[in-house]
Design a protein around this motif. Structure first.
Motif, short mmCIF file in Angstrom:
data_model
loop_
_atom_site.label_atom_id
_atom_site.label_comp_id
_atom_site.label_asym_id
_atom_site.label_seq_id
_atom_site.Cartn_x
_atom_site.Cartn_y
_atom_site.Cartn_z
N UNK A 142 0.84 -1.21 0.00
CA UNK A 142 0.00 0.00 0.00
C UNK A 142 0.86 1.25 0.00
N UNK A 143 2.02 1.18 0.65
CA UNK A 143 2.93 2.33 0.67
C UNK A 143 3.37 2.68 -0.74
N UNK A 144 3.64 1.66 -1.56
CA UNK A 144 4.06 1.92 -2.93
C UNK A 144 2.94 2.59 -3.72
N UNK A 145 1.70 2.11 -3.53
CA UNK A 145 0.56 2.72 -4.22
C UNK A 145 0.39 4.17 -3.77
N UNK A 146 0.53 4.41 -2.46
CA UNK A 146 0.40 5.77 -1.92
C UNK A 146 1.50 6.67 -2.48
N UNK A 147 2.69 6.12 -2.65
CA UNK A 147 3.80 6.91 -3.19
C UNK A 147 3.49 7.34 -4.63
N UNK A 148 2.99 6.41 -5.44
CA UNK A 148 2.64 6.76 -6.82
C UNK A 148 1.53 7.82 -6.84
N UNK A 149 0.55 7.66 -5.94
CA UNK A 149 -0.55 8.62 -5.89
C UNK A 149 -0.03 10.00 -5.46
N UNK A 150 0.86 10.03 -4.47
CA UNK A 150 1.40 11.30 -3.99
C UNK A 150 2.18 12.00 -5.09
N UNK A 151 2.83 11.21 -5.96
CA UNK A 151 3.58 11.80 -7.06
C UNK A 151 2.65 12.31 -8.15
N UNK A 152 1.51 11.64 -8.27
CA UNK A 152 0.53 12.04 -9.28
C UNK A 152 -0.25 13.28 -8.84
N UNK A 153 -0.49 13.38 -7.54
CA UNK A 153 -1.40 14.38 -6.96
C UNK A 153 -1.17 15.81 -7.44
N UNK A 154 0.07 16.33 -7.42
CA UNK A 154 0.26 17.73 -7.82
C UNK A 154 -0.08 17.98 -9.29
N UNK A 155 -0.18 16.92 -10.08
CA UNK A 155 -0.46 17.09 -11.51
C UNK A 155 -1.95 17.06 -11.79
N UNK A 156 -2.76 16.88 -10.77
CA UNK A 156 -4.20 16.70 -10.99
C UNK A 156 -4.97 18.00 -10.83
N UNK A 157 -4.33 19.12 -11.01
CA UNK A 157 -5.04 20.39 -10.81
C UNK A 157 -6.06 20.65 -11.91
N UNK A 158 -5.80 20.12 -13.08
CA UNK A 158 -6.75 20.37 -14.18
C UNK A 158 -7.62 19.15 -14.44
N UNK A 159 -8.83 19.45 -14.89
CA UNK A 159 -9.79 18.38 -15.10
C UNK A 159 -9.30 17.37 -16.13
N UNK A 160 -8.62 17.88 -17.16
CA UNK A 160 -8.13 16.99 -18.21
C UNK A 160 -7.14 15.97 -17.64
#
Lengths: 264, 104
Positions: free
Chosen positions: A190-208
Protein backbone atom coordinates in the motif's frame (compact mmCIF):
# COMPACT_ATOMS: atom_id res chain seq x y z
CA UNK A 1 -1.42 30.86 -10.63
CA UNK A 2 -0.43 30.98 -14.24
CA UNK A 3 -3.02 31.57 -16.90
CA UNK A 4 -1.78 28.46 -18.62
CA UNK A 5 -4.24 26.30 -20.51
CA UNK A 6 -2.04 23.23 -20.35
CA UNK A 7 -2.16 20.69 -17.51
CA UNK A 8 1.55 20.26 -17.88
CA UNK A 9 3.03 22.96 -15.69
CA UNK A 10 5.29 20.62 -13.72
CA UNK A 11 7.16 19.54 -16.83
CA UNK A 12 7.43 22.83 -18.62
CA UNK A 13 10.29 23.87 -16.41
CA UNK A 14 11.73 26.91 -18.12
CA UNK A 15 8.35 28.53 -18.46
CA UNK A 16 7.70 28.03 -14.74
CA UNK A 17 11.11 29.35 -13.81
CA UNK A 18 10.70 32.50 -15.80
CA UNK A 19 7.40 33.17 -14.06
CA UNK A 20 7.69 36.86 -13.36
CA UNK A 21 9.95 36.25 -10.38
CA UNK A 22 13.00 38.41 -9.76
CA UNK A 23 16.45 37.00 -9.13
CA UNK A 24 16.38 36.63 -5.33
CA UNK A 25 13.21 34.71 -4.56
CA UNK A 26 13.64 32.73 -7.75
CA UNK A 27 17.00 31.37 -6.61
CA UNK A 28 15.58 30.56 -3.16
CA UNK A 29 12.61 28.83 -4.80
CA UNK A 30 14.95 26.82 -6.95
CA UNK A 31 16.99 25.66 -3.93
CA UNK A 32 13.82 24.73 -2.04
CA UNK A 33 12.52 22.88 -5.09
CA UNK A 34 15.74 20.87 -5.40
CA UNK A 35 15.72 20.09 -1.65
CA UNK A 36 12.08 19.00 -1.85
CA UNK A 37 12.78 16.78 -4.87
CA UNK A 38 15.74 15.17 -3.07
CA UNK A 39 13.71 14.43 0.08
CA UNK A 40 10.92 12.89 -1.97
CA UNK A 41 13.37 10.83 -3.99
CA UNK A 42 15.09 9.51 -0.88
CA UNK A 43 11.79 8.52 0.78
CA UNK A 44 10.80 6.60 -2.34
CA UNK A 45 14.20 4.92 -2.38
CA UNK A 46 13.91 3.61 1.17
CA UNK A 47 10.29 2.45 0.80
CA UNK A 48 10.95 0.71 -2.54
CA UNK A 49 14.32 -0.63 -1.46
CA UNK A 50 12.73 -2.57 1.39
CA UNK A 51 10.87 -4.50 -1.28
CA UNK A 52 14.24 -5.91 -2.29
CA UNK A 53 13.87 -8.19 0.74
CA UNK A 54 10.97 -10.02 -0.83
CA UNK A 55 12.72 -10.12 -4.21
CA UNK A 56 15.88 -11.63 -2.72
CA UNK A 57 13.91 -14.19 -0.72
CA UNK A 58 11.69 -15.11 -3.66
CA UNK A 59 14.63 -15.37 -6.07
CA UNK A 60 16.49 -17.91 -3.94
CA UNK A 61 13.25 -19.79 -3.20
CA UNK A 62 12.67 -20.00 -6.98
CA UNK A 63 15.98 -21.73 -7.59
CA UNK A 64 18.33 -18.84 -8.40
CA UNK A 65 21.58 -18.67 -6.49
CA UNK A 66 22.71 -15.61 -4.55
CA UNK A 67 24.84 -14.31 -7.44
CA UNK A 68 22.06 -14.63 -10.01
CA UNK A 69 19.72 -12.71 -7.71
CA UNK A 70 22.35 -10.00 -7.28
CA UNK A 71 23.06 -9.73 -11.03
CA UNK A 72 19.33 -9.21 -11.62
CA UNK A 73 19.14 -6.45 -8.99
CA UNK A 74 22.39 -4.75 -10.02
CA UNK A 75 22.20 -5.05 -13.81
CA UNK A 76 18.57 -5.67 -14.77
CA UNK A 77 17.46 -3.29 -11.98
CA UNK A 78 13.78 -2.95 -12.74
CA UNK A 79 11.58 -4.55 -10.10
CA UNK A 80 8.65 -5.68 -12.23
CA UNK A 81 10.91 -7.46 -14.72
CA UNK A 82 12.92 -9.08 -11.94
CA UNK A 83 9.82 -10.47 -10.23
CA UNK A 84 8.56 -11.71 -13.60
CA UNK A 85 11.87 -13.46 -14.28
CA UNK A 86 11.99 -15.34 -10.98
CA UNK A 87 8.25 -15.99 -11.19
CA UNK A 88 8.65 -17.86 -14.49
CA UNK A 89 11.70 -19.76 -13.25
CA UNK A 90 9.96 -20.63 -9.97
CA UNK A 91 6.93 -21.85 -11.90
CA UNK A 92 9.11 -24.32 -13.80
CA UNK A 93 9.42 -22.18 -16.95
CA UNK A 94 12.51 -22.01 -19.16
CA UNK A 95 15.24 -19.40 -18.85
CA UNK A 96 14.21 -18.08 -22.28
CA UNK A 97 10.59 -17.72 -21.16
CA UNK A 98 11.78 -15.91 -18.04
CA UNK A 99 13.91 -13.52 -20.10
CA UNK A 100 11.02 -12.77 -22.48
CA UNK A 101 8.63 -12.06 -19.59
CA UNK A 102 11.20 -9.70 -18.07
CA UNK A 103 11.70 -7.83 -21.35
CA UNK A 104 7.97 -7.54 -21.94
CA UNK A 105 7.70 -5.76 -18.60
CA UNK A 106 10.70 -3.57 -19.31
CA UNK A 107 9.14 -1.82 -22.32
CA UNK A 108 7.73 0.96 -20.16
CA UNK A 109 11.24 2.02 -19.18
CA UNK A 110 11.73 3.00 -22.83
CA UNK A 111 8.75 5.34 -22.50
CA UNK A 112 10.29 6.95 -19.41
CA UNK A 113 13.44 7.68 -21.40
CA UNK A 114 11.35 9.47 -24.05
CA UNK A 115 9.85 11.70 -21.36
CA UNK A 116 13.10 12.37 -19.53
CA UNK A 117 15.52 12.88 -22.40
CA UNK A 118 15.03 16.66 -22.54
CA UNK A 119 16.09 17.25 -18.95
CA UNK A 120 18.84 14.75 -18.24
CA UNK A 121 22.51 14.80 -19.35
CA UNK A 122 23.49 13.00 -22.54
CA UNK A 123 26.52 10.89 -23.24
CA UNK A 124 29.43 9.77 -21.09
CA UNK A 125 29.23 7.87 -17.84
CA UNK A 126 26.35 9.98 -16.55
CA UNK A 127 24.43 9.14 -19.70
CA UNK A 128 24.84 5.43 -18.96
CA UNK A 129 23.94 5.94 -15.29
CA UNK A 130 20.88 7.88 -16.36
CA UNK A 131 19.73 4.95 -18.51
CA UNK A 132 20.42 2.34 -15.84
CA UNK A 133 18.48 4.28 -13.17
CA UNK A 134 15.43 4.79 -15.41
CA UNK A 135 12.62 2.95 -13.58
CA UNK A 136 9.06 3.62 -12.36
CA UNK A 137 10.18 5.38 -9.20
CA UNK A 138 12.88 7.66 -10.64
CA UNK A 139 10.66 8.66 -13.57
CA UNK A 140 7.79 9.38 -11.17
CA UNK A 141 10.01 11.45 -8.86
CA UNK A 142 11.33 13.39 -11.85
CA UNK A 143 7.77 14.03 -13.02
CA UNK A 144 7.02 16.00 -9.85
CA UNK A 145 9.85 18.45 -10.56
CA UNK A 146 8.63 21.95 -11.36
CA UNK A 147 11.92 23.15 -12.84
CA UNK A 148 14.62 21.35 -14.85
CA UNK A 149 16.83 21.34 -11.74
CA UNK A 150 13.96 19.88 -9.71
CA UNK A 151 13.34 17.21 -12.34
CA UNK A 152 17.01 16.24 -12.32
CA UNK A 153 17.25 16.26 -8.50
CA UNK A 154 14.17 14.04 -8.17
CA UNK A 155 15.41 11.60 -10.79
CA UNK A 156 18.90 11.17 -9.35
CA UNK A 157 17.80 11.09 -5.69
CA UNK A 158 15.14 8.44 -6.29
CA UNK A 159 17.24 6.49 -8.80
CA UNK A 160 20.35 6.32 -6.62
CA UNK A 161 18.43 5.69 -3.37
CA UNK A 162 16.38 2.89 -4.92
CA UNK A 163 19.52 1.38 -6.48
CA UNK A 164 21.45 1.33 -3.20
CA UNK A 165 18.63 0.08 -0.97
CA UNK A 166 17.23 -2.33 -3.56
CA UNK A 167 20.58 -4.08 -3.96
CA UNK A 168 21.33 -4.03 -0.23
CA UNK A 169 17.98 -5.57 0.67
CA UNK A 170 18.13 -8.07 -2.19
CA UNK A 171 21.33 -9.35 -0.61
CA UNK A 172 19.74 -9.53 2.85
CA UNK A 173 16.63 -11.22 1.44
CA UNK A 174 18.62 -13.75 -0.58
CA UNK A 175 20.74 -14.70 2.45
CA UNK A 176 17.99 -14.71 5.05
CA UNK A 177 15.49 -16.28 2.63
CA UNK A 178 12.39 -17.70 4.20
CA UNK A 179 13.10 -16.19 7.62
CA UNK A 180 12.15 -12.77 6.33
CA UNK A 181 8.63 -11.66 7.13
CA UNK A 182 6.33 -10.79 4.23
CA UNK A 183 6.67 -7.05 3.43
CA UNK A 184 2.91 -7.09 2.88
CA UNK A 185 2.50 -7.46 6.65
CA UNK A 186 4.07 -4.02 7.02
CA UNK A 187 1.74 -2.55 4.43
CA UNK A 188 4.60 -1.85 2.04
CA UNK A 189 2.46 -2.73 -0.98
CA UNK A 190 0.00 0.00 0.00
CA UNK A 191 2.93 2.33 0.67
CA UNK A 192 4.06 1.92 -2.93
CA UNK A 193 0.56 2.72 -4.22
CA UNK A 194 0.40 5.77 -1.92
CA UNK A 195 3.80 6.91 -3.19
CA UNK A 196 2.64 6.76 -6.82
CA UNK A 197 -0.55 8.62 -5.89
CA UNK A 198 1.40 11.30 -3.99
CA UNK A 199 3.58 11.80 -7.06
CA UNK A 200 0.53 12.04 -9.28
CA UNK A 201 -1.40 14.38 -6.96
CA UNK A 202 0.26 17.73 -7.82
CA UNK A 203 -0.46 17.09 -11.51
CA UNK A 204 -4.20 16.70 -10.99
CA UNK A 205 -5.04 20.39 -10.81
CA UNK A 206 -6.75 20.37 -14.18
CA UNK A 207 -9.79 18.38 -15.10
CA UNK A 208 -8.13 16.99 -18.21
CA UNK A 209 -5.29 15.54 -16.12
CA UNK A 210 -7.77 13.93 -13.70
CA UNK A 211 -9.67 12.44 -16.63
CA UNK A 212 -6.48 10.99 -18.11
CA UNK A 213 -5.34 9.51 -14.79
CA UNK A 214 -8.73 7.95 -14.06
CA UNK A 215 -9.09 6.60 -17.61
CA UNK A 216 -5.57 5.12 -17.44
CA UNK A 217 -6.31 3.46 -14.09
CA UNK A 218 -9.53 2.08 -15.55
CA UNK A 219 -7.80 0.69 -18.66
CA UNK A 220 -5.10 -0.90 -16.49
CA UNK A 221 -7.67 -2.66 -14.29
CA UNK A 222 -9.82 -3.67 -17.24
CA UNK A 223 -6.90 -5.28 -19.07
CA UNK A 224 -5.33 -6.90 -15.99
CA UNK A 225 -7.24 -10.20 -16.26
CA UNK A 226 -6.56 -10.59 -20.00
CA UNK A 227 -2.96 -9.38 -20.43
CA UNK A 228 0.28 -10.74 -18.95
CA UNK A 229 1.48 -8.83 -15.89
CA UNK A 230 3.06 -5.51 -16.78
CA UNK A 231 1.24 -4.98 -20.04
CA UNK A 232 -1.83 -3.32 -18.48
CA UNK A 233 0.35 -0.32 -17.58
CA UNK A 234 1.45 -0.10 -21.21
CA UNK A 235 -2.14 -0.37 -22.42
CA UNK A 236 -2.98 2.51 -20.11
CA UNK A 237 -0.20 4.59 -21.71
CA UNK A 238 -2.36 4.57 -24.86
CA UNK A 239 -4.76 6.87 -23.01
CA UNK A 240 -2.06 9.55 -23.02
CA UNK A 241 -1.42 8.91 -26.71
CA UNK A 242 -5.13 9.27 -27.50
CA UNK A 243 -5.43 12.45 -25.42
CA UNK A 244 -2.31 13.91 -27.03
CA UNK A 245 -3.66 13.27 -30.51
CA UNK A 246 -6.67 15.44 -29.75
CA UNK A 247 -4.45 18.53 -29.97
CA UNK A 248 -6.18 19.63 -33.18
CA UNK A 249 -9.43 20.31 -31.35
CA UNK A 250 -7.75 22.93 -29.16
CA UNK A 251 -7.62 26.58 -30.03
CA UNK A 252 -4.75 27.74 -32.18
CA UNK A 253 -3.46 29.90 -29.34
CA UNK A 254 -3.31 27.06 -26.88
CA UNK A 255 -1.53 24.91 -29.40
CA UNK A 256 1.02 27.62 -30.11
CA UNK A 257 1.68 28.09 -26.40
CA UNK A 258 2.11 24.38 -25.99
CA UNK A 259 4.49 24.31 -28.91
CA UNK A 260 6.64 26.95 -27.23
CA UNK A 261 6.67 25.02 -23.99
CA UNK A 262 7.36 21.74 -25.71
CA UNK A 263 10.36 23.03 -27.57
CA UNK A 264 11.79 25.31 -24.88
CA UNK B 1 27.53 -21.84 -18.08
CA UNK B 2 24.03 -22.97 -17.26
CA UNK B 3 20.95 -21.92 -19.24
CA UNK B 4 19.73 -20.05 -16.19
CA UNK B 5 22.87 -17.90 -16.12
CA UNK B 6 22.54 -17.18 -19.85
CA UNK B 7 18.93 -16.12 -19.26
CA UNK B 8 19.89 -13.89 -16.33
CA UNK B 9 22.66 -12.13 -18.28
CA UNK B 10 20.77 -11.81 -21.57
CA UNK B 11 17.64 -10.44 -19.90
CA UNK B 12 19.70 -8.04 -17.78
CA UNK B 13 21.51 -6.62 -20.80
CA UNK B 14 18.22 -6.47 -22.69
CA UNK B 15 16.62 -4.52 -19.85
CA UNK B 16 19.46 -1.98 -19.96
CA UNK B 17 19.12 -1.57 -23.73
CA UNK B 18 15.38 -0.94 -23.28
CA UNK B 19 16.14 1.89 -20.86
CA UNK B 20 18.93 3.32 -23.01
CA UNK B 21 17.01 3.32 -26.27
CA UNK B 22 14.31 5.70 -25.02
CA UNK B 23 16.94 8.42 -24.73
CA UNK B 24 18.17 7.94 -28.30
CA UNK B 25 15.10 9.36 -30.01
CA UNK B 26 16.12 12.53 -31.92
CA UNK B 27 15.11 15.75 -30.09
CA UNK B 28 13.52 17.15 -33.28
CA UNK B 29 11.00 14.34 -33.20
CA UNK B 30 10.13 14.97 -29.56
CA UNK B 31 9.67 18.67 -30.23
CA UNK B 32 6.79 18.15 -32.60
CA UNK B 33 3.76 19.57 -30.78
CA UNK B 34 1.71 16.42 -30.82
CA UNK B 35 4.58 14.21 -29.69
CA UNK B 36 5.60 16.76 -27.04
CA UNK B 37 2.05 16.76 -25.77
CA UNK B 38 1.92 12.96 -25.62
CA UNK B 39 5.23 12.68 -23.78
CA UNK B 40 4.08 15.24 -21.21
CA UNK B 41 0.75 13.45 -20.69
CA UNK B 42 2.44 10.02 -20.45
CA UNK B 43 3.55 10.36 -16.80
CA UNK B 44 -0.02 11.16 -15.75
CA UNK B 45 -1.39 8.06 -17.47
CA UNK B 46 1.46 5.82 -16.30
CA UNK B 47 1.17 7.01 -12.69
CA UNK B 48 -2.62 6.56 -12.72
CA UNK B 49 -2.15 3.02 -14.03
CA UNK B 50 0.61 2.23 -11.53
CA UNK B 51 -1.61 3.33 -8.62
CA UNK B 52 -4.45 1.11 -9.84
CA UNK B 53 -2.23 -1.91 -10.49
CA UNK B 54 -0.38 -1.54 -7.20
CA UNK B 55 -3.53 -1.16 -5.10
CA UNK B 56 -6.05 -3.49 -6.71
CA UNK B 57 -4.30 -6.32 -8.54
CA UNK B 58 -2.36 -9.43 -7.68
CA UNK B 59 -0.81 -11.15 -10.69
CA UNK B 60 -3.54 -11.16 -13.32
CA UNK B 61 -6.44 -10.94 -10.85
CA UNK B 62 -8.30 -7.94 -9.44
CA UNK B 63 -7.92 -8.18 -5.66
CA UNK B 64 -9.54 -5.71 -3.28
CA UNK B 65 -8.06 -5.84 0.21
CA UNK B 66 -6.57 -3.71 3.00
CA UNK B 67 -4.49 -1.82 0.44
CA UNK B 68 -7.65 0.11 -0.53
CA UNK B 69 -7.98 1.44 3.03
CA UNK B 70 -4.33 2.44 2.90
CA UNK B 71 -4.90 4.32 -0.35
CA UNK B 72 -7.98 6.03 1.13
CA UNK B 73 -5.80 7.16 4.05
CA UNK B 74 -3.29 8.51 1.53
CA UNK B 75 -6.03 10.51 -0.22
CA UNK B 76 -7.11 12.07 3.11
CA UNK B 77 -3.51 12.93 3.98
CA UNK B 78 -2.95 14.45 0.52
CA UNK B 79 -6.07 16.60 0.87
CA UNK B 80 -4.71 17.74 4.26
CA UNK B 81 -1.46 18.63 2.45
CA UNK B 82 0.61 16.21 4.51
CA UNK B 83 4.25 15.79 3.40
CA UNK B 84 5.15 12.94 1.05
CA UNK B 85 6.69 10.73 3.73
CA UNK B 86 3.65 11.09 6.01
CA UNK B 87 1.38 10.02 3.13
CA UNK B 88 3.44 6.92 2.41
CA UNK B 89 3.87 5.90 6.06
CA UNK B 90 0.21 6.63 6.82
CA UNK B 91 -0.95 4.34 4.01
CA UNK B 92 1.43 1.58 5.14
CA UNK B 93 0.37 1.91 8.78
CA UNK B 94 -3.37 1.72 8.04
CA UNK B 95 -2.87 -1.33 5.81
CA UNK B 96 -0.54 -3.06 8.29
CA UNK B 97 -2.94 -2.43 11.21
CA UNK B 98 -5.90 -3.83 9.28
CA UNK B 99 -3.89 -6.92 8.33
CA UNK B 100 -2.69 -7.37 11.93
CA UNK B 101 -6.35 -7.25 12.96
CA UNK B 102 -7.07 -9.96 10.39
CA UNK B 103 -9.05 -7.71 8.02
CA UNK B 104 -8.24 -7.78 4.29
Amino acid sequence: MRPDPSPLEPVSGDAARGLGAEGGPEVADEAAEVARARRTGLSIGVATGLYGLSFGALATASGLDLWQAMVLSAVMFTGGSQFAFVGVVGGGGSAIGAALAALLLGVRNTLYGLVLTRDLPRGGLRGLARAQLTIDESAAAAATGRTPAGIRAGFWAAGIAVYVFWNLFTLVGAIAGQHIADPGAWGLDAAAAAAFLALLWPRLRRREAVAIAVAAAFVALLTTPVLPAGLPVLAAALVAVAAGMRVRTRSRGAEQQHLEEGTR
Amino acid sequence: MSMLWIGVIAASIGAFVQKWIGYQVPPELLERPRIARITTLLPIALLGALVAVQVATSGTAIVLDARLAGLAAAVVLLILRAPFLAVVIGAAAVTALLRAAGIG
